[in-house]
Each structure stands twice: as C-alpha cells, then as structure tokens.
Design a protein around this motif. Structure first.
Motif, short mmCIF file in Angstrom:
data_model
loop_
_atom_site.label_atom_id
_atom_site.label_comp_id
_atom_site.label_asym_id
_atom_site.label_seq_id
_atom_site.Cartn_x
_atom_site.Cartn_y
_atom_site.Cartn_z
N PRO A 1 0.81 -1.24 0.00
CA PRO A 1 0.00 0.00 0.00
C PRO A 1 0.84 1.28 0.00
CG PRO A 1 -0.78 -1.57 1.67
CD PRO A 1 0.52 -2.10 1.15
N SER A 2 2.09 1.21 0.46
CA SER A 2 2.92 2.42 0.55
C SER A 2 3.63 2.69 -0.77
CB SER A 2 3.97 2.24 1.66
OG SER A 2 4.97 3.22 1.57
N ASN A 3 3.50 3.92 -1.26
CA ASN A 3 4.18 4.30 -2.49
C ASN A 3 5.70 4.29 -2.32
OD1 ASN A 3 1.73 4.62 -3.67
ND2 ASN A 3 1.80 6.85 -3.83
N ASP A 4 6.17 4.68 -1.13
CA ASP A 4 7.62 4.69 -0.90
C ASP A 4 8.20 3.29 -1.02
OD1 ASP A 4 7.56 7.39 -0.45
OD2 ASP A 4 7.42 7.22 1.73
N GLU B 1 0.27 15.36 -3.29
CA GLU B 1 -0.17 14.00 -3.60
C GLU B 1 -0.06 13.71 -5.09
OE1 GLU B 1 -4.09 13.84 -2.05
OE2 GLU B 1 -3.45 13.40 0.01
N VAL B 2 -0.41 14.70 -5.91
CA VAL B 2 -0.31 14.54 -7.36
C VAL B 2 1.14 14.31 -7.77
CG1 VAL B 2 -0.61 15.70 -9.58
CG2 VAL B 2 -2.37 15.91 -7.81
N GLU B 3 2.07 15.08 -7.18
CA GLU B 3 3.48 14.92 -7.51
C GLU B 3 4.00 13.54 -7.09
OE1 GLU B 3 5.34 18.20 -5.56
OE2 GLU B 3 4.84 19.64 -7.16
N LYS B 4 3.56 13.07 -5.93
CA LYS B 4 3.99 11.74 -5.47
C LYS B 4 3.48 10.65 -6.41
CE LYS B 4 4.60 12.48 -0.50
NZ LYS B 4 4.13 12.10 0.86
N THR B 5 2.24 10.78 -6.84
CA THR B 5 1.67 9.79 -7.76
C THR B 5 2.41 9.81 -9.09
OG1 THR B 5 -0.51 10.04 -6.74
CG2 THR B 5 -0.43 9.04 -8.92
N SER C 1 -4.24 10.20 -9.69
CA SER C 1 -4.55 10.89 -8.44
C SER C 1 -6.06 11.13 -8.35
CB SER C 1 -3.82 12.24 -8.39
OG SER C 1 -2.43 12.06 -8.52
N LYS C 2 -6.54 11.25 -7.11
CA LYS C 2 -7.96 11.58 -6.92
C LYS C 2 -8.22 12.99 -7.42
CE LYS C 2 -8.35 8.64 -2.82
NZ LYS C 2 -8.62 8.61 -1.36
N SER C 3 -9.47 13.22 -7.79
CA SER C 3 -9.82 14.54 -8.34
C SER C 3 -9.60 15.67 -7.33
CB SER C 3 -11.27 14.54 -8.82
OG SER C 3 -12.13 14.18 -7.73
#
Length: 1312
Positions: free
Chosen positions: A1194-1197, A1244-1248, A1236-1238
């Motif tokens: 579940p973790s993006n990292d 969050e967008v940059e991480k995605t 990313s969610k709307s």
C-alpha cells in the motif's frame, strides 16, 4: 480524393472483380492504402461488400493478388464491426478445409493476421475467440491423421494473446479441456513438426488452465513417461521431456509441486544412449533451475554433477592427456617456436575433424548452458561452484566444436562476473574514471588493493594459472569467435580480480600480437576481425591499468609496434581504442611512483635505455593522428589526451624543441577550436599538474610560460559559456595554472580573473561555486596584493556574504563550505588588521536583527566563517572573542546576535582553550539553558560541548555534574556531551584529551544508563542523544563496555533495549583503524543485537531494522556469517501485518493508520542495502519473491524502493529476474495506470506522478532482460503500454528517450 467516399469504394470493388489480374491487384493495393489511413472510415453498407470481395480474392488464380488480399486483412480488422469480423473468421475457417493446398495456406496466413491484429483488451476479442476456437478444433477432427501445422500455430497465437478471455468466457473450462484433449495426443504424432507445435500450444494453454485440468495434464504426461521407461522411441520421449520443460516455463508455480515426481524420470532418461534425448533432459533441467528455484534447491548439487559429467561427454574424439592443461603455468611465455607450431598443427587437426552423425556437441552445449544458469542464479553457492565447476570448465577450453567452446568461455565469464558482483566490484567505467586510479597507476606501483584471503574472489584467483595456460593455447587458434570470447573472459577476470595476471601476461602476448597484426583480409571477415581487435585493445587497456608496469617491461618490444599500428588503423573505432591504450602504455613505459605517506612522486630514469624509442614512436604516432585533417572527432580527442599523457609523464625524455615548438602551439590551436576545446582544457590541466614539476631536474622539461597569456585569455572567456562541463574544466585548469605559474602571470591578468569570478559567485551550481572560490584563493595568494586585495575587499567579499544570506544551501556543507572557509582563511592571512576587522564587521552586519529560525543554516555558516577569521588572525582574536562573550552576556543583545555569538564561541573554543582567560564562560553558557528561545538553548548546548573540548580536564567535571542534576536541562547537557564524545570518535582530539575522557568514561557510562531508565515514552530525542553517547563511548574501551551493552539486551525495559540497539548503530559509522579491535569483539555477538528485529515491541523492531541497515551499509563483513539466521527475520518484517492497522475517526471521515509502516519501510530499506553489499550470501530467488510482494504494498515509498531493487537486480542477476517477469505484470500495470484523486492536493499529485515515472523506468529496464518465449505476459504488457493509444505511451516514450536501457541505464545504488 476522399478515401471514405462511397463512390470510391464502389469503384474499387468493381475493379476487384475485373477480369484483368493487374486491375484486381491495383484495386486491392489501393484499398489497403485507404484502410491504413487514420481518417478512413467504412460505412456499414460497404463493410460486408468489402469483406466479401477480399475473401473472394483469396481464391484468385493469381498468386500476387492472393498475397495483397491477405495483407488487407491486417488494417481491415481495426475498421469493421464485430459481426463482420466474425464473418471474416468464419470464411477463413471454411477455406482452411478447402481441397486446394495453396488456398489452405493462404487462409492460414489470413487467419494468423486477423488473430494478431485483434486488440487484446477489446470487447470484440472475447466473442471472436470463443467462436474461433471450436472451429479450429473442428479442423483436427476433419483431418485427424495429418493435422495442418498452420492451424496449430493459429491456436497457439489465440491462446497466447487471448488465453485470459478464453478462460473467463461462458464455455471457458470446456473449451480449454477440448484444447487439451486435442493437443495432448499430438505429442505422440509421427511428424516432429506437429509434436513441436503442439508442445508450444500446450505451453500457452496452461498459463490460464484451471488447476484440476492442469493436474490431469501433468499426471497424463508423467504417466506417458513412466510407461515408456523401456521404450526406444526416443523421438516421442524427447517430446514429452520437452513438454515438461514447457510446463515449467509457462506455469512454474503449479509445476513445482510435481518436481519430485518429474526429476527422477528426467535423471533416468539422461542415462539413455541417445544424445538428443540427453540434450532435451539437460534443457528441461535448465528450465527447472530457472523457473522453480526454491523446489530445485535440494537437487542443485546433483544437477551440477550431471552438467559437469556431460560437459566432458565426447565419445567420438580422443583428447590429449589432461595433464597438458597444466603446463607452463609459470607464465613466462618463453616457449620454443616448435611447441607453438605443434599447437597450431593440433588446432588444425581438431578443426578438420568432422562427423555429420555426431551430435554429442549438443549435449555439451546444453550442459554449458545449464551450468551458466546455475551460476547466474545461485550466488549463495558461488564458493562451491568455483571449487567444483571452474576446474572442469578450464579443462574444456580445448573443446573441438567452436560453438560449444565459445559457450564454455562465456559460461566462465558468467562465473567471473558473478564473483565480481558478490565481491561488490564496480564496472570498469565506474572504477577507472576516478582520481584514485591515477594515484595508483600513474604512476606505478605502490601495492595493490587488499583482497580477502578467503572467499569467491580468492578462489577465482587460485584458478588463474591453470586458466591462463589452457586459454593461451586456444587464443593461438584460427577461430576468431573463440579469440574474441577468450579476450572478453580475460577482461572480465582482470576487472574482478583488479589484476591477477602478473605472472601469466607472457602467455597471452603472442596471441595479442598475432591478433592485432592479423590483416583484415576479405570483406566478409573485416567486421569480425575489427571486433576482435577492439576486444583485445579493451583488454589491454584494463590490463595496463591494473598491473604494475614492471610486469610488461620485457614484452614492450612485442606490444608497442602492434598497438601503434592499431592507432593508425583505417577504422576509427580501432584507432580510438588504441589511443586509449596508448595513454596507459605511456604510464607503463615511464612509471612515476607515488608515496602516500610523503605525498611525493618518485621520478626516475627509464628501466631500459631503448624504452626512449617507444616513447618517440608514441609521440610520432599520436602527433600524426592529431595533425591529420580528416579524422573522426573521437580520434582527435583521444589523440590530444594521449599526447597530454605523454607530455605529463615523460616530457623530460622528449626533445625540448618538440615540446615547446610543436606540442604546446598545437594545444593552443586546439584550445581555440570549438570541437576540441573541452578536451584540450583538461589536457592542459593534466600537464600543469605533472609530477615532473616536483623535481628540479625535470621541472624545466615543461615550460608553459610562453602559452600562458593566450591560454588564460581563452580559459577566462570560456567561463562565460553556457557549456557546464567546459566551465568546470576551465575553472580547474585556471586554479592549477595560477597555483603553478603564479609568478609568471602578468599583474594585469589577476583583476581580469577576479572580474570573471564574480558572476560565478551567484551561480546555483554546487560544483562550479567551490571551484570559483578555489580560484579566488590562489589569486589572493599569488597575485599582487596592491591590485587584488581592493577588489576582494570591495567587490568579492560583499558578494560572498550576500550569497551566504540568500543561498545558504550552496555553502552549508561539503565542498562548498570547505571552499568558503578557505576564502576567509586566505583573506585574513594575506590582508592586514583592517581587512580582518572589515571581514568580521560585514559578517556581523549580515546577521541583522531578524529571528533565528528562518535562517538557521545561514547563521551556522556565518559562525564558522567568524571562527575561521579569528583562528587565523591570532593578533586580533582576543578582542573579538571578548566582544562575542559580551554579546552573549548582554541583556539587550538581539536573539540573532546571541545565537551567532554562541555558535562562534563553540567553534573557537573547540580549537583554543578559553578557560583561563574567560573563567566564567561555562556558567554563562549553562545559564542560557533556561532561555525562552529553543534555538538559543540548542546553540548554548553546542557551545558548551565544543568549549569543553578546549580544556577537557577543566570542563568535564562541570558537564558531569550537570548530567547528575538532570531535570529540564538534561537533554541539553546530553547534547553537549554528545558534541564532546563525537569529536573524540572522529579522532579530532589530542592523545592527552583522549586519556582524560577515558578516565571519566566509567562514571559517564553509568550516568548515561541511569538517565535512559528514567526517561519516559515521550523523550525519544533524549534517548537518541544518550544512545549516540553510549555508542561512541563504547569505542574507547570495547572490552569493558561491549559486554555490558550485550547484557542489557534482555532488559525488561523496552526503552533500554531500543537505546542499546541504537547505540550499536552509531559504532558502525566509525571506520578508523583504531576501531578494528572493537569490530573484532563485536563480530561474534552482533547477531544478538540484530535479533531484536523480532522483539515484541514495535519501536524496538523498528530501530533494530535501522541498525541492521546501518551494519549492512557500513560494515557488512560483521554480519555476513549471521545472514542465514537474520534474513528470514528480515523478510518477516516486509509483510503487511493487519493487526497493526486500525481506523481513526476524524469527524465525519475515517482514516486508516498502519502502525507497522515505518518498520516495514525500514525492512525494505535494509533489503535495498543488502542487495549491494551482501549479494554473495543471499538466495536471489527468495529475495526476489519479497521484492515482488513489495510491488503491491500500500505504501508508495515501498513500491519505489522495490522498483529500484528490481532495476539493480536486472543488472546483478538478470537471469533470475527474467524468470519472474510475468509475476511483475499485474502490480506494475496497476501502478503504471494509477491516477490521483480529483480532489488531491499538489503534493499528492506529484507523489503519484513520481511513482508512475518510477514504474515506467522499471518496465523499460526489465524489458531489456526479458527473453523471447520466457515471459509472454510481460511481453504482451510492454506492447500494450507502449502502443499508440495507450494512456502512458507518451510517458514510456519519454523515459525511453532519456537513455534508459537494460544494464546501461542502471546506476550504481545510492546508499548514502
């Protein structure tokens, strides 16, 4: 014309029915062109007419018309509706049973085309496939005895592309069973081609076959093999064994359960007297080893034994005695000519041998491939393989079949490469571009790298004498491929061993000379011979770099002429490589030894007088290449570099007139040329840095004085260019020239240099800025002070201070900070008291009256600058220190000035005893522990610790007393204590101070642990400070303190256990020789500390994982023997633990919190480190399985960490990764298509987006290691995401364009 106009379509359809075949062909061709247009759209009314017309043309009497009609189906599939696509399929299936063979063939081609062009993810696919498969199966019933091979191929393609759609369709399991029941009997067909195609179809089928049908299939297959145990029908046996291998490739997880039943049968059939059956058995074992690694582990030793046995299997040829392979291992290479002639005769005899019926070479080739697979994936068994397999491979270098011999050499190269990977050896490009290379090799001599006395690399080193003797004989043969692979093996060997051929070089000299002198001959062999020459030159390059010059001296007469001839070759790549070799050859002919203790070079005469002839030949050749008007740019650049190396290393042995009248003017000319200026700047610097300047006898050999005005003018102009590399090289060259030739540079030049430095002080480049400040320093030291200092005072220093305030990150640490402090040092040493006062004033003015928090880094830099000024101006320091103390004591002093004064006093006090002159300073500083500002408190703690270092005997009792008092000041006192102990661990203190600290150590030790037990849960920062003090302190008396730390691991207090583990972590970062005793005591017990990764307390587990990571990063040798116990514990921590996940309600929202995330992330970070430092002790497949699990974390990292590990594994163990690519498809697809969610915020967008880019890079790199047929799902996935219309197609193209490719795009791991 409008391609979609009804009139045009009608016109084409009319021509397609014309009696003239030319008309029909042109009409079909025009239709295909229209269909390929993106703007073309068929109207519903014309779809059926076009389909009918094309199907009719398939039966055309003209073959060319039939061919063009078949080609039309590819673009047509994408333009018609489902009903018409189904009609196309039906008509083509009907034609498959036509009596005419040519029509059946055309229909087969058409159907393959249609199946290939149907988009795999389209809704049409499922309907079409479910209708097509029964029709294909019907074909087998129509012609059961002689099935059409094309139909099997079409079925294989359908299963490959649409297996998932078929399995999930309404009649999926029933159709799959029908396919299995139809294909399995074909394994017993009389035609080999039918059996082979049926095996492939079964492989595609089992990928999505239900478990019950799969189990029945395997049971049938094993039953057939058992029934035929006494059969001599080897053709069918080969098919069944091949089918086992296919099942293991396409459904390895399920097939692995049947290995215990299948392997005895494979082992049994290997003993049958049929070479092709043995070959199939070996290929099956190869597949089992790669695809079912865990289940094969118990059988690996037997598999290796069989491979070793059959790699020697050659019943139809009698080799010479095995003893001959050990001859001439002393490597002096002085064998007699008759012996060499005999060798050549023997080679001719072997190559003349031919027996068309002898296929035993296939067995040996398969054995070699099997060994390569085992070696490439079993790094944990490397030592055993080096002891058992390496000697056998060496004896098989004499293999008579060229393709097998090349394979065996390649297998040994894999063994050498894996040895290097296990030992952490970098690639040649990474290792030999560093300055450390020149310190070792420029030069000649002083020892080689310390290697382990045991382990894989040492075992490989022990095999070098036998390997050299066996390989040298093969390198004299006629086979170009053998020689090329042989030199590639030698290059890998030298890279891994960092030398190793000192005594064997002579064995290879004849082969090197013969191959380089070998005429290119006819055009057919020119490219092959060129590749061989390039391979040899690359080998010579690394050979010269990694061996002492004395090893080559007696062979120079043989080596120099062919190398120089290669430098004049017509093919630019050969010339370029030869010039690279020439650079190292110069250092061999004229080695200059460097003594790191005295930091001096030893320049002596040539070892032999005739070596001067070689230098003259090198000079003539490189000068000729440089002056040639039409040479390639790469050749020009390397010619300049080679000439520069010659001048730098041996200018005193070349006529002075040549250097001054020819070389230097030529370099100035090249300096002004836009294409060659960068390389020339670098060469000028290397000449100016020449060791020849250190000795009066040789210093006069290079006089750059005549070209200095022109050179410096050009260099100054280049500082204004946008080319970054050129600016960097120009700054480095300027610094060297001013330092070396400062007195010969005109006074007017210095202001010009400083003028160009000013714009660079505003540069944001972290590399350029320190270089600019280094140039300022040498200008201040060497230039006329009357002209230089006013510019420094009025222009440069204000700009530097402005940079400190506005861009502190540029000079906050590392080279930037060091260069800045050097500037202050040179200014105060070269200037007078007035300049000192002005410098202090301008820095204090920069402090201003603002708050501390916003510019904390700026204040730290200013404080260090002020301390540097004071420490380098002893006449002015007392008043300045008194001023700072006054600022600290003053009640009206601004917070910023008090903060700066404390930091500055700390930096000064560390290097100067302040206790006698300012006896109340310590109490003043301790009094500030109660200040309202947290920043002032921290600065006071820093100041107290550093001031104490100036007189430890006086201040240590005061610090200890404060520790005993505890209270609210405890943490700050511990910070001060940490400053004291940390400086000692860095060996910055004198022996006297060290002895004083050690006398206080026992009392301090008890106090620290007492404070540990008194801290509560919230005081983690305090415990970390205590842990650092304990760790650093334990280094002083390891025999006493280490057992005490170990005994506290069983403490019932979780905080105490965590503190002990963190304390050990701080010892791993100390690499000084003085700490070797501590490491020796720690090694046997380190596993006790790291076992806490399974502690019941989550926080203890987390810090234990961080300690494990630190040990793997800094001192992997301490944990190597403990990894078998520790790795399973580590892998357990990579699993998501549901009991640590809970829901937190925040108003109307519910938020999921994973308390185990930090520990899990620490576990993956530890795996990332282990991959680079301990690969030889890791089971790659087990490791890889945890990485694959992490792809869906579940973790993006954690996902990004797993991406990085996959990328690195694709370089370190590509064979293993290639087998698991299909398992990466679903998690990679999910991540690659993530959005990313709307309502997501920008962060969050940059991480995605970063996660998606990381996935794209990973897919591109993994694509480079994928093998055809091994990972069909991954191949389809790559085609899907890169196809036009894919939502990530542009991203994939952009990452591809950035230069990423498998292997070459994988950077060394960043473990910082």
């Amino acid at each position: 014309m409008s391609a979609s106009g009804p009139y045009v379509i009608a016109n084409l359809l009319e021509k397609m029915s014309n009696l003239d075949s030319d008309y029909r062909w042109m009409a079909a061709n025009d239709l295909m062109a229209a269909l390929q247009s993106e703007t073309f759209h068929l109207e519903d009314v014309n779809e059926k007419r076009v389909v009918t017309a094309l199907v009719k043309l398939l039966s055309d009497s003209n073959g060319e018309v039939q061919n063009i009609a078949v080609k039309c189906f590819a673009p047509l599939v994408k333009k018609i509706h489902e009903s018409q696509l189904q009609e196309v399929v039906n008509q083509l299936c009907r034609l498959l049973v036509d009596p005419r063979e040519d029509l059946r063939d055309i229909a087969g081609i058409g159907l393959k085309t249609v199946v290939t062009e149907i988009p795999s993810g389209s809704p049409v696919a499922s309907t079409v496939v479910n209708g097509l498969v029964p029709k294909l199966l019907q074909q087998f019933k129509v012609n059961e005895k002689d099935p059409q091979l094309d139909v099997i191929d079409i079925l294989s393609e359908v299963l490959s592309r649409f297996g998932q759609s078929l399995a999930t369709g309404p009649n999926g399991p029933k159709l799959q069973q029908s396919i299995r029941d139809t294909m399995f009997p074909l394994l017993n067909h009389s035609r080999a081609a039918a059996r082979k195609r049926a095996t492939g179809a079964i492989g595609h089928l089992v990928t999505h076959l239900p478990d019950d049908l799969f189990n029945e299939l395997v049971a049938q297959l094993l039953a057939e093999l058992k029934q035929r145990s006494g059969s001599s029908d080897y053709d069918k046996l080969r098919t069944y064994i091949g089918c086992l291998a296919t099942l293991s490739r396409y459904s390895s997880t399920r097939f692995a359960h049947y290995l215990d039943a299948a392997l005895p049968l494979v082992f049994e059939y290997m003993e049958r007297q049929d070479d092709e059956l043995r070959e199939n058995c070996l290929h099956a074992l190869d597949s089992f080893v790669l695809r079912c690694p865990t289940e094969m582990t118990p059988y690996i030793s037997k598999v290796v034994a069989l491979a070793v046995k059959y790699i020697k299997y050659d019943p139809n040829f009698q080799y010479d005695s095995e003893d001959e392979s050990a001859m001439d291992v002393d490597g002096d290479g002085d064998g007699d000519a008759d012996g060499e002639d005999d060798d050549e005769d023997e080679d001719e005899d072997e190559e003349d041998y031919s027996d068309e019926d002898d296929v035993s070479w296939k067995v040996r080739k398969a054995s070699s491939k099997l060994l390569a697979s085992v070696i490439g994936t079993r790094s944990d068994s490397l030592e055993d393989l080096l002891q058992t397999v390496a000697p056998v491979l060496i004896t098989r270098f004499k293999e008579r079949e060229e393709s097998v011999r090349v394979d065996i050499l390649s297998t040994f190269s894999v063994l050498a490469k894996q040895t290097g990977v296990a030992a952490g050896v970098q690639s040649v490009g990474e290792r030999y571009t560093a300055e450390g290379r020149d310190a070792k090799r420029r030069k000649g001599v002083i020892g080689s790298a310390q290697l382990e006395t045991t382990g894989p690399r040492e075992l490989l080193r022990q095999s070098v004498p036998r390997l050299s003797s066996a390989l040298a004989k093969e390198l004299k043969g006629k086979s170009i491929l053998t020689r090329q692979e042989g030199f590639k093996l030698l290059r890998e060997l030298v890279r891994v061993l960092d030398g190793g051929l000192d005594s064997q070089i002579g064995l290879f000299v004849p082969a090197i000379v013969a191959s380089l002198a070998n005429p290119v001959g006819n055009a057919a062999k020119s490219s092959t011979n060129s590749n061989l020459k390039i391979e040899i030159l690359e080998f010579l390059n690394i050979l010269f770099k990694t061996h002492a010059p004395e090893c080559f001296h007696k062979y120079l007469a043989q080596l120099v002429p062919p190398i120089m001839a290669a430098a004049e070759d017509k093919f630019y790549k050969i010339t370029s490589e030869a010039l690279l070799v020439t650079i190292e050859l110069v250092k061999v002919i004229r080695p200059i030894a460097y003594d790191p203790k005295t930091k001096q070079h030893s320049v002596g005469p040539l070892a032999m007088p005739n070596f001067a002839e070689y230098l003259q030949l090198i000079y003539t050749t490189t000068l000729g290449r440089l002056q040639a008007p039409d040479v390639d740019l790469e050749v020009k650049e390397r010619s300049i570099t080679a000439l520069g190396a010659l001048i730098s290393q041996a200018a005193d042995l070349i006529p002075a007139a040549h250097v001054s009248n020819t070389v230097l003017p030529l370099l100035v000319e090249r300096l002004k040329n836009e294409l060659t200026r960068l390389i020339t700047v670098r060469v000028l610097r290397s000449i100016a840095e020449s060791p020849l300047f250190e000795k009066p006898a040789t210093a006069s050999a290079i006089d750059l004085g005549p070209i200095l005005p022109e050179a410096i003018t050009e260099l100054i102009s280049y500082l204004r260019k946008s080319h970054r590399q050129l600016r960097v090289a120009s700054l480095q060259c300027l610094e060297t020239l001013v330092r070396r030739y400062g007195k010969q540079i005109s006074a007017a030049t210095y202001p010009a240099i400083l003028t160009e430095m000013k714009p660079l002080l505003t540069d944001s480049d972290l590399h350029i800025l320190p270089l600019a400040m280094a140039v300022i320093c040498v200008v201040v030291y060497n230039g006329p002070q009357a002209q230089v200092l006013p510019i420094i005072r009025n222009e440069v220093l204000p700009q530097i201070v402005n940079m400190i305030v506005e861009s502190p990150h540029l000079v906050g640490s590392g080279p930037g900070l060091e260069a800045l402090l050097q500037v202050w040092q040179c200014v105060v040493r070269s200037g007078d008291a007035a300049l000192f006062s002005e410098s202090v004033a301008i820095l204090e003015k920069a402090v201003g009256a603002g708050g501390v928090t916003a510019s904390k880094q700026t204040f730290s830099i200013i404080a260090q600058s002020l301390a540097t000024l004071c420490l380098n101006s002893p006449n002015d320091v007392s008043g300045t220190i008194a001023s700072f103390i006054k600022q600290v004591e003053g009640s009206s002093t601004g917070e910023s000035m008090r903060y700066i004064s404390l930091l500055t006093l700390g930096d000064i006090g560390r290097n100067r005893d302040l206790s006698a002159q300012y006896p109340t300073l310590d109490q003043t500083v301790i009094g500030l522990f109660g200040a309202p500002s947290e920043e002032i408190k921290q600065a006071a703690a820093f100041a107290l610790g550093n001031i104490a270092l100036g007189n430890l005997k006086h201040y240590m009792p005061i610090v200890l007393g404060s520790v005993r008092e505890g209270g609210k000041k405890r943490y700050l006192i511990l910070v001060s204590l940490k400053e004291i102990i940390a400086r000692f661990s860095h060996h910055e203190a004198s022996a006297e101070s060290t002895a004083i600290l050690e006398s206080f150590a026992p009392e301090l030790w008890q106090l620290l642990f007492q404070n540990t037990e008194e801290t509560d849960t919230a005081e983690e920062t305090t415990r970390n400070a205590i842990a650092e003090c304990l760790g650093k302190l334990s280094l002083s008396q390891p025999g006493k303190f280490l057992p005490d730390l170990q005994s506290r691991l069983s403490s019932v207090n979780a905080h105490a256990r965590a503190t002990v583990v963190v304390a050990i972590r701080y010892t791993f970062t100390e690499h000084a020789r003085q700490n070797e005793d501590f490491d020796a005591l720690l090694k046997p017990v380190v596993v006790d500390f790291l076992r806490l990764v399974k502690d019941s307390d989550l926080n203890v587990r987390r810090v234990a994982l961080a300690t494990f990571n630190s040990a793997a990063h800094n001192k992997p040798r301490l944990i190597l023997e403990s990894l078998p116990e520790l790795l399973p514990l580590l892998y357990d921590e990579t699993v998501v633990k549901k009991d640590l996940i809970h829901i937190v309600e925040m108003g109307p929202f519910k938020h999921q919190v994973d308390d185990g995330l930090e520990a899990r992330k620490a576990a993956f970070e530890c795996m990332y480190t282990l991959l680079e430092t301990c690969l030889s002790r890791i089971d790659v497949f087990t490791f890889l399985s945890r990485v694959l699990t992490g792809l869906a974390d579940p973790s993006n990292d954690i996902k990004i960490l797993c991406h990085l590990m996959l990328q690195r594994l694709s370089y370190l163990s590509p064979t293993a990764v290639a087998q698991k690519l299909d398992e990466t498809v679903e998690p990679l697809r999910t991540t690659l298509l993530a959005k990313s969610k709307s309502n997501a915020v920008k962060q969050e967008v940059e991480k995605t987006n970063e996660l998606v880019r990381s996935t794209a890079r990973t897919v591109i790199i993994l694509e480079g290691v994928s093998e055809v047929g091994v990972s069909p799902r991954f191949g389809e996935f790559v085609r899907e995401v890169t196809a036009t219309g894919s939502p990530v197609a542009e991203l994939m193209a952009a990452e591809q364009a950035s230069g990423l490719a498998a292997g070459s795009g994988v950077a060394p791991m960043d473990l910082s």
